[in-house]
Design a protein around this motif. Structure first.
Motif, PDB file in Angstrom:
ATOM      1  N   GLU A 146       0.841  -1.212   0.000  1.00  0.00           N
ATOM      2  CA  GLU A 146       0.000   0.000   0.000  1.00  0.00           C
ATOM      3  C   GLU A 146       0.874   1.260   0.000  1.00  0.00           C
ATOM      4  OE1 GLU A 146      -2.613  -2.343  -0.827  1.00  0.00           O
ATOM      5  OE2 GLU A 146      -3.177  -0.213  -0.701  1.00  0.00           O
ATOM      6  N   LEU A 147       1.962   1.213   0.730  1.00  0.00           N
ATOM      7  CA  LEU A 147       2.883   2.378   0.756  1.00  0.00           C
ATOM      8  C   LEU A 147       3.408   2.651  -0.648  1.00  0.00           C
ATOM      9  CD1 LEU A 147       4.978   1.577   3.964  1.00  0.00           C
ATOM     10  CD2 LEU A 147       3.106   3.219   3.758  1.00  0.00           C
ATOM     11  N   ASN A 148       3.755   1.578  -1.363  1.00  0.00           N
ATOM     12  CA  ASN A 148       4.342   1.735  -2.703  1.00  0.00           C
ATOM     13  C   ASN A 148       3.327   2.290  -3.692  1.00  0.00           C
ATOM     14  OD1 ASN A 148       6.717   0.734  -1.671  1.00  0.00           O
ATOM     15  ND2 ASN A 148       6.242  -1.379  -2.231  1.00  0.00           N
ATOM     16  N   LYS A 149       2.072   1.896  -3.543  1.00  0.00           N
ATOM     17  CA  LYS A 149       1.041   2.427  -4.454  1.00  0.00           C
ATOM     18  C   LYS A 149       0.807   3.914  -4.181  1.00  0.00           C
ATOM     19  CE  LYS A 149      -1.164  -1.951  -5.519  1.00  0.00           C
ATOM     20  NZ  LYS A 149      -2.326  -2.856  -5.348  1.00  0.00           N
ATOM     21  N   LYS A 150       0.954   4.320  -2.922  1.00  0.00           N
ATOM     22  CA  LYS A 150       0.845   5.751  -2.593  1.00  0.00           C
ATOM     23  C   LYS A 150       2.026   6.517  -3.185  1.00  0.00           C
ATOM     24  CE  LYS A 150      -1.858   5.224   1.675  1.00  0.00           C
ATOM     25  NZ  LYS A 150      -1.791   5.239   3.172  1.00  0.00           N
ATOM     26  N   ILE A 151       3.216   5.906  -3.099  1.00  0.00           N
ATOM     27  CA  ILE A 151       4.406   6.531  -3.697  1.00  0.00           C
ATOM     28  C   ILE A 151       4.169   6.715  -5.193  1.00  0.00           C
ATOM     29  CG2 ILE A 151       6.817   6.117  -4.321  1.00  0.00           C
ATOM     30  CD1 ILE A 151       7.104   4.713  -1.549  1.00  0.00           C
ATOM     31  N   GLY A 152       3.647   5.677  -5.836  1.00  0.00           N
ATOM     32  CA  GLY A 152       3.370   5.765  -7.272  1.00  0.00           C
ATOM     33  C   GLY A 152       2.387   6.881  -7.588  1.00  0.00           C
ATOM     34  N   ALA A 153       1.333   6.976  -6.774  1.00  0.00           N
ATOM     35  CA  ALA A 153       0.309   8.005  -7.013  1.00  0.00           C
ATOM     36  C   ALA A 153       0.885   9.408  -6.848  1.00  0.00           C
ATOM     37  CB  ALA A 153      -0.862   7.775  -6.054  1.00  0.00           C
ATOM     38  N   TYR A 154       1.654   9.617  -5.791  1.00  0.00           N
ATOM     39  CA  TYR A 154       2.281  10.940  -5.601  1.00  0.00           C
ATOM     40  C   TYR A 154       3.285  11.226  -6.707  1.00  0.00           C
ATOM     41  CZ  TYR A 154       0.298  11.764  -0.931  1.00  0.00           C
ATOM     42  OH  TYR A 154      -0.556  12.000   0.126  1.00  0.00           O
ATOM     43  N   GLY A 155       3.993  10.152  -7.107  1.00  0.00           N
ATOM     44  CA  GLY A 155       5.045  10.347  -8.103  1.00  0.00           C
ATOM     45  C   GLY A 155       4.518  10.822  -9.440  1.00  0.00           C
ATOM     46  N   LEU A 156       3.246  10.507  -9.728  1.00  0.00           N
ATOM     47  CA  LEU A 156       2.659  10.919 -11.019  1.00  0.00           C
ATOM     48  C   LEU A 156       2.805  12.413 -11.251  1.00  0.00           C
ATOM     49  CD1 LEU A 156      -0.722   9.060 -11.652  1.00  0.00           C
ATOM     50  CD2 LEU A 156       1.375   9.059 -13.041  1.00  0.00           C
ATOM     51  N   GLU A 157       2.775  13.155 -10.143  1.00  0.00           N
ATOM     52  CA  GLU A 157       2.830  14.633 -10.197  1.00  0.00           C
ATOM     53  C   GLU A 157       4.090  15.126 -10.909  1.00  0.00           C
ATOM     54  OE1 GLU A 157       2.316  16.421  -6.231  1.00  0.00           O
ATOM     55  OE2 GLU A 157       3.906  17.846  -6.760  1.00  0.00           O
ATOM     56  N   VAL A 158       5.181  14.353 -10.800  1.00  0.00           N
ATOM     57  CA  VAL A 158       6.463  14.840 -11.344  1.00  0.00           C
ATOM     58  C   VAL A 158       6.783  14.231 -12.713  1.00  0.00           C
ATOM     59  CG1 VAL A 158       7.349  15.122  -8.996  1.00  0.00           C
ATOM     60  CG2 VAL A 158       7.916  13.045 -10.272  1.00  0.00           C
TER      61      VAL A 158
END
Ligand SMILES: CSC[C@H]1O[C@H](OP(=O)(O)O)[C@H](O)[C@@H]1O
Length: 343
Positions: free
Chosen positions: A130-142
């Protein structure tokens, strides 16, 4: 493909030293076998090491023979697993979390203790996904549209409980239709990029191009890279990052070419106990890892070797740290404390 799974009081571990040629799971039934798997890098990657060690604590309890004080015995299990590899802080974070759980339940029955520790190890494992999917979601911004991302080593599903950190950002971009391609550094000496990242991304149908580590600068100079995203083994309070050897060089190359350089890491990789990267212990591994590729000697057997498995990238070279709680940007000391001070 699971990095590991628990079944019938056994940890089934994907032996990553066999990839990409062979997909083989080893059955681990003792904490000593888990320790050996971490040292020999059958399992590797900061979060994956932490999860494996957590299950190692469970196997330790299940191997207890009532021939000594349980707490003394379990502390020895903890120390054995703790002494496997020194750099990835997730190992110590996971073991400390398991020890804390033991102290909470130590006065319950043995069966209750064992069940509580198994539940905690499972929590560590499934939380990481779940942490990694959140990282992926936030990462989309960049990630810009039609992005070409360069990455180093393997910070993917094979380095975690699943989905990946740096490759979690890659996966999220791919799923959102923003990804054109990935350049994967082969990552000498153990070739996690060639053997694991290329394998993992091809399995997911993601366009990946393998390059030698020494090609990254030229690829950047050709304007072929929009951003660099790498994983981490430890992030200190000031934003310095320990990661696979070669990351520091990549960060300087990215700075030189004006390319954004991001680190992707969950909260379990943030180490507020260390003020800067100078304090991070850097693992030095067997010289033959450099003298050989697999079993094939590629250097004189008597040649001296320096084989640091990690390096430290100073925070000043890092554009942002993509975490499960958002993207941390400079000033890192202040912003890391704000986001992770209460851990
Ligand atoms: C998501 S952490 C991955 C991290 O761990 C790797 O090191 P190793 O393969 O030696 O365990 C590398 O530093 C990756 O970035």
């Amino acid at each position: 493909m699971d990095t590991m799974y628990w079944e019938d009081n056994t940890l089934f571990l994907l032996d990553q030293t066999k990839l990409p040629i062979e997909v083989k799971y080893v059955k681990l039934k003792t904490y000593e076998e888990v320790a050996e798997a971490i040292v020999s890098m059958k399992v590797r990657g900061a979060p994956a090491i932490g999860a494996a060690a957590a299950y190692g604590m469970v196997l330790g309890v299940m191997g207890y023979r009532n021939d000594q004080n349980l707490e003394v015995y379990l502390k020895n299990v903890y120390e054995t697993l703790k002494n496997t590899r020194p750099t990835a802080v997730n190992l110590f974070w996971a073991l400390d979390r398991m020890w804390k759980k033991y102290l909470e339940v130590k006065n319950q029955t043995f069966e209750e203790i064992a069940n509580a520790l198994l539940n905690e190890a499972n929590s560590i494992f499934y939380e990481d996904i779940e942490l990694n999917k959140k990282i992926g979601a936030y990462g989309l911004e960049v990630v810009p549209e039609n992005a070409s991302i360069l990455t180093h080593c393997n910070a993917g599903a094979l380095a975690t409980a699943g989905y990946g950190t740096a490759l979690g950002v890659v996966r999220a971009a791919f799923e959102a239709g923003k990804l054109r391609k990935v350049f994967a550094d082969e990552t000498r000496p153990l070739l996690q990029g060639a053997r694991l990242t290329a394998f993992e991304l091809l399995e997911d149908g993601i366009d990946v191009t393998l390059i030698c580590d020494n090609m990254a600068g030229y690829v950047m100079s050709l304007g072929l890279v929009d951003l660099v995203v790498v994983g981490a083994d430890r992030v200190t309070a000031n934003g310095d990052v320990a990661n696979k050897i070669g990351t520091y060089s990549l960060a300087i190359l990215a700075k030189e070419h004006g390319i954004p350089f991001y680190v992707a890491a969950p909260y379990s990789t943030i180490d507020l106990n260390l003020t800067s990267g100078q304090d991070i212990p850097i693992e030095e591994r067997n010289p033959d890892e450099v003298r050989k590729i697999g079993d094939r000697l590629i250097a004189p057997p008597r040649v001296k070797v320096f084989n640091p498995a990690f390096d430290v990238t100073p925070a000043k070279y890092i554009t942002g740290i993509i975490t499960d709680r958002g993207i941390v940007r400079p000033p890192y000391k202040e912003n890391i404390k704000k986001l992770f001070g209460g851990k």
